[in-house]
Structures are given as C-alpha cells and as structure tokens.
Write an enzyme that holds these catalytic residues in place. Structure first.
Site, mmCIF file in Angstrom:
data_model
loop_
_atom_site.group_PDB
_atom_site.id
_atom_site.type_symbol
_atom_site.label_atom_id
_atom_site.label_comp_id
_atom_site.label_asym_id
_atom_site.label_seq_id
_atom_site.Cartn_x
_atom_site.Cartn_y
_atom_site.Cartn_z
ATOM 1 N N LYS A 174 3.259 42.966 -65.441
ATOM 2 C CA LYS A 174 2.193 41.982 -65.242
ATOM 3 C C LYS A 174 1.549 41.699 -66.590
ATOM 4 O O LYS A 174 0.724 42.469 -67.078
ATOM 5 C CB LYS A 174 1.115 42.462 -64.269
ATOM 6 C CG LYS A 174 0.141 41.330 -63.884
ATOM 7 C CD LYS A 174 -1.244 41.809 -63.526
ATOM 8 C CE LYS A 174 -2.139 42.035 -64.726
ATOM 9 N NZ LYS A 174 -2.464 40.801 -65.482
ATOM 10 N N GLU A 249 -3.798 53.030 -72.806
ATOM 11 C CA GLU A 249 -4.083 52.760 -74.220
ATOM 12 C C GLU A 249 -5.256 51.800 -74.212
ATOM 13 O O GLU A 249 -5.112 50.621 -73.863
ATOM 14 C CB GLU A 249 -2.846 52.159 -74.908
ATOM 15 C CG GLU A 249 -2.872 52.304 -76.416
ATOM 16 C CD GLU A 249 -3.715 51.237 -77.088
ATOM 17 O OE1 GLU A 249 -4.887 51.555 -77.428
ATOM 18 O OE2 GLU A 249 -3.230 50.125 -77.256
ATOM 19 N N CYS A 282 -7.366 46.906 -81.142
ATOM 20 C CA CYS A 282 -8.088 48.100 -80.704
ATOM 21 C C CYS A 282 -8.226 49.125 -81.823
ATOM 22 O O CYS A 282 -9.143 49.952 -81.799
ATOM 23 C CB CYS A 282 -7.405 48.721 -79.494
ATOM 24 S SG CYS A 282 -5.639 49.026 -79.729
#
Length: 481
Positions: A174, A249, A282
């Site tokens: 997805k 993550e 990130c």
C-alpha cells in the site's frame, strides 16, 4: 490522468471493487496531476487472499529462483529510470535532478545491496558440532503488508519489497495515497519481470482505510511500515489483536554535534543535509548543537547558507529545493515556525510564508532558528520541512545530554577531528545510526532507530532477516536429502 485499472492483484491489473476517487496534487502547482481510486475492505481482502494462496509455493521455492527474479527486477528498474524519476518529481515535488540522482538511484542501491547480502543467508544451517542432528531453518514470515511513505518512495518500496521477495514472503503493497504514481510504475516493473501470480499485490488506499484493514487483517503475518510515529503507534495497537510481527521505521529529530575542531566543510554539508529533499527526511540533522567557542560564527555561516539556498519548481533542473508535499504539510510547518518565534527562538533566516516570487505551490522558506533550547516545540517535534534549530553547548557531556533528550533515536551526527571523542560519542548517543564527519554508512549497513523512531532494521542482511522466521529442528536426518 491515470487509467481506472490501478490495483494489481493476483498478477492482474484490475478495477477497484468499490471505493472513492482521490486527486493526486502536484505540489509545485497545487493542481491535480492524476486521479486514483482508494480501495475498500473487499479490495484488501482480495489482495490478501491472493498473497495467502501464493505463499506455500513461493516460500518453499528455490532461493536461486527468487534471486533471479530480483536480478530481472533490477534490470527493468534501471531501464525505467526516466519514467520513475518523472513520477517521483511530479507526485511529491522532488526537483527533477534530485529525483534522477538520489530518489531513483536509492532503489538501485538497495536492490544491488540485497543481491549481495542474499549470499550470506543460510536457509538451513547446522546448530553446531555439539548437536549434529540439529538444524536451524530460516523461512518466510508469511503474508506481509508493506505500507510505504511519500517522501522517498522507491527508497522505501525497495527496502521492503525486495527483502520480502528474497525471504520467500508474499505481500500486499500500500503506497502513500499522496504519492502513488511511482509505485504504479514499480508495479509495472514487477509484472514485466515475471513475478508469480499472487506473490506481489498492490492496492491504493489511505491509512485509515486500506492501511488499517491490512494491519488488522487476520491473514496478514507481518506489517512493515514507514511513516510517522503517531501512525506507527496506531498500527502497533491494531496489529496486536492478531499478534503479528510489526516492523516500524518512524520519525526522527537528529542531533548534529558540531565541535570547535570540526573540519571547515562541516557546517556547509550539515545545512545541505538538513534542507535536502526540502527537509522531508526522517534522518535529517535538524538540531545543530554547536560548541560555544564557535557558536556565533557558525550561526552567521548557517544564515548565509540558508539565504543562498534557492527554492523552485520540481520540474526545473538545478540544485534548488522544491516544495513540500502537500497543503497539510505546508500548514504544519508554518505553525511550527510560528511556535518557534512565539517561544523565543531567534529567527536567523527564512520565516513564515512562501519565498519571494513564488505565490503558488507548497514552497517553504529555508528557515533557521538560533538560541533554541531543547524544551522548545521546534526542538521536540519532527517538523519535516526545511527548518534548522541551532542550540549552544559548552562541554561534551552537555552536548550528549541534549542530544539524547528526545523521544526519538534514529540518526545522530558528530563533527570533530578528535577520534577518541567520536568513538566515545558513537557508543553513548542513543540512536540506531551515527554518522561522523560526513561519512555515509556503507553498502549493506542497517537502517533503523531506537525509542520512538521504531524497531527492526532495513537494508543488507538485517533487512532480509526481518522477513524470516527461525525454526529449530532436532532429529535431522543427515543421510537424507
């Protein structure tokens, strides 16, 4: 605009059974660039059923067969470089040169490294000389839900799909509904490579819809998710009902410790790293901790670098930064910049609003705050935009305390010529990755964090092992095949 047949289930492109449509917005123009369908529960169930049916054959296939498939995927992926780069640039706003040179090539890098790492995986191995009839068998976890973000699309798709394939798992991908175009190109690649029916499936949808359906589905054995910490917590709670494996993550608030003996390029590369991809990484070094002896000069240097950072449309060639991905992201960043100003941080560069000359598109001014304290909102929350906070420190011990005073633990950075200091800090900083003096992690190094930055590791041997179960066998017949 895309064709309606946007889901890939059991080896076939198909229409959604039901669901709503969603416009994909080009963040450089704020105009629709595609329309996708959002899947419903029936679509999710169909994809999971296809993966479940394909699992026995794929998990017990010859590992060499799986390796050959991945090699074909790599070859086709490289041939689709421009298609993939254009899709990424359009959907999430990466400047086209960045899309070609970093976004696309991150996929090549990971696939190549997984091919190398696969040689180190022993699927059947002896326990030891003390137990000659014991074997350790590594086998696929099972059906995996792979939920990927919009900020580095192919980086994350390849970090999940390829090791899952090599491990013998079947899967449902997805992709982010904000940036689905690159994953549709990826799915074309998977199809062309001859991936067996049901092994790989792709369903478009949003987090509350398809994402929640997958993470709570009783026939899904593992969820691998990259995204926000908030969403990771929700997925963990939903997955707990079926005790499935969860790999996360998540976010980061990277501390970058700049000592007085840092090399002359340390500040420049640190600012460039923070602003790369419009700050939407990130592992961005968004908290710059600077030793007091060089604090004032560093603040001035950072101001000059920020003001020299150009901003422009993703379609234009050059070394500028592009827009952030969406109106929601733009508004969040503006709110956090305002909080920085309201809470007393000193605005050194940038600030509220769009850069001069840009009146449409989700463009953010490269922004720098000085005199930040670690209790301020801009030092605590992940901003995910081109915003850098500078904090002073006097001693190594103080720098370490500030760096570790966060709920996150993804990547920290050290700039110092003192090798003993670097080694001390590498051991004491609470993060899954430590990069020092501009050195990037080598091929096959694991990617992942501690604390609220997630669990598990992606990349290399560790990335493949995340998709494997370990089975202990006693009474193995050594004289039988």
């Amino acid at each position: 605009m895309l064709d309606k047949r946007q889901f890939y289930i059991n080896g076939t492109w198909c229409d959604p059974i039901a669901g709503q449509s969603l416009e994909v917005i080009d963040p450089s123009t704020e105009e629709p660039c595609a329309v996708i369908s959002l899947g419903g529960a029936a679509d999710t169930d169909l994809a999971v059923a296809a993966a479940k049916a394909a699992l026995p054959g794929w998990m017990h296939s010859d590992p060499r067969e799986r390796l050959e498939l991945v090699k074909r995927i790599l070859e086709i992926y490289e041939s689709r470089a421009e298609d993939m780069s254009q899709a990424i640039s359009t959907e999430m706003g990466a400047p086209i040169d960045l899309a070609r040179e970093s976004q696309f090539t991150s996929g090549t890098w990971h696939i190549t490294n997984f091919i190398t790492a696969f040689e180190k995986i022993e699927f059947i191995a002896p326990l030891g000389d003390h137990a000659p009839e014991d074997r350790i068998i590594r086998e696929a976890v099972g059906v995996c839900a792979l939920i990927t973000p919009w900020n580095w699309p192919m980086n994350q798709v390849t970090l999940k799909v390829i090791p899952a394939l090599l491990a013998g798992c079947t899967m449902v991908l997805k992709p982010s509904e904000i940036a689905p175009l690159s994953s549709m190109v990826w799915t074309e690649i998977m199809h062309e490579a001859g991936t067996p029916k049901g092994v790989y499936n792709m369903v478009n949808g949003d987090g509350p819809g398809v994402g929640s359906q997958l993470s709570g589905h009783p026939d899904v054995d593992m969820v691998s998710f990259t995204g926000s910490t908030r969403a990771g917590i929700a997925i963990s709670k939903n997955a707990a009902e079926t005790l499935k494996r969860v790999h996360l993550e998540l976010g980061g608030k990277g501390a970058n410790l700049v000592f007085a003996d840092a090399d002359e390029k340390a500040v420049k590369r640190s600012v460039a790293h923070c602003f790369q991809n419009s700050g939407q990484s990130c592992n961005a070094p968004t908290r710059m901790l600077v030793e007091r002896a060089i604090y004032d000069q560093t603040v001035e240097q950072v101001r000059e670098l920020a003001e020299a950072t150009s901003v422009g449309p993703a379609s234009e060639s050059g070394k500028h930064i592009g827009p952030v991905v969406s109106q929601m992201q733009f508004d969040k960043i503006q709110d956090l910049i305002q909080k920085g100003m309201s809470e007393g941080a000193r605005l050194v560069a940038g600030g509220l609003g769009r850069p001069e000359g840009l009146n449409r598109g989700y463009f953010v001014r490269p922004t720098v705050f000085a005199d930040v304290t670690n209790d301020m909102t801009i030092a605590r929350e992940e901003i995910f935009g081109p915003v850098l906070s500078i904090l002073p420190f006097d001693t190594e011990e103080e720098a370490l305390r500030i760096a570790n005073d966060t709920v996150y633990g993804l990547t920290n950075y050290v700039q110092s010529q003192d090798g003993a200091r670097r080694n001390r800090l590498a051991r004491q900083l609470r993060a899954g990755m430590i990069e020092m003096n501009g050195k990037s992690r080598g091929a096959g190094a694991p990617f992942g964090g501690m604390k609220q930055s997630g669990n598990g590791r992606e990349g290399g041997v560790w990335g493949i092992e995340d998709f494997l179960e370990v089975k202990a066998v006693a009474g193995w017949a050594n004289d039988a095949e």
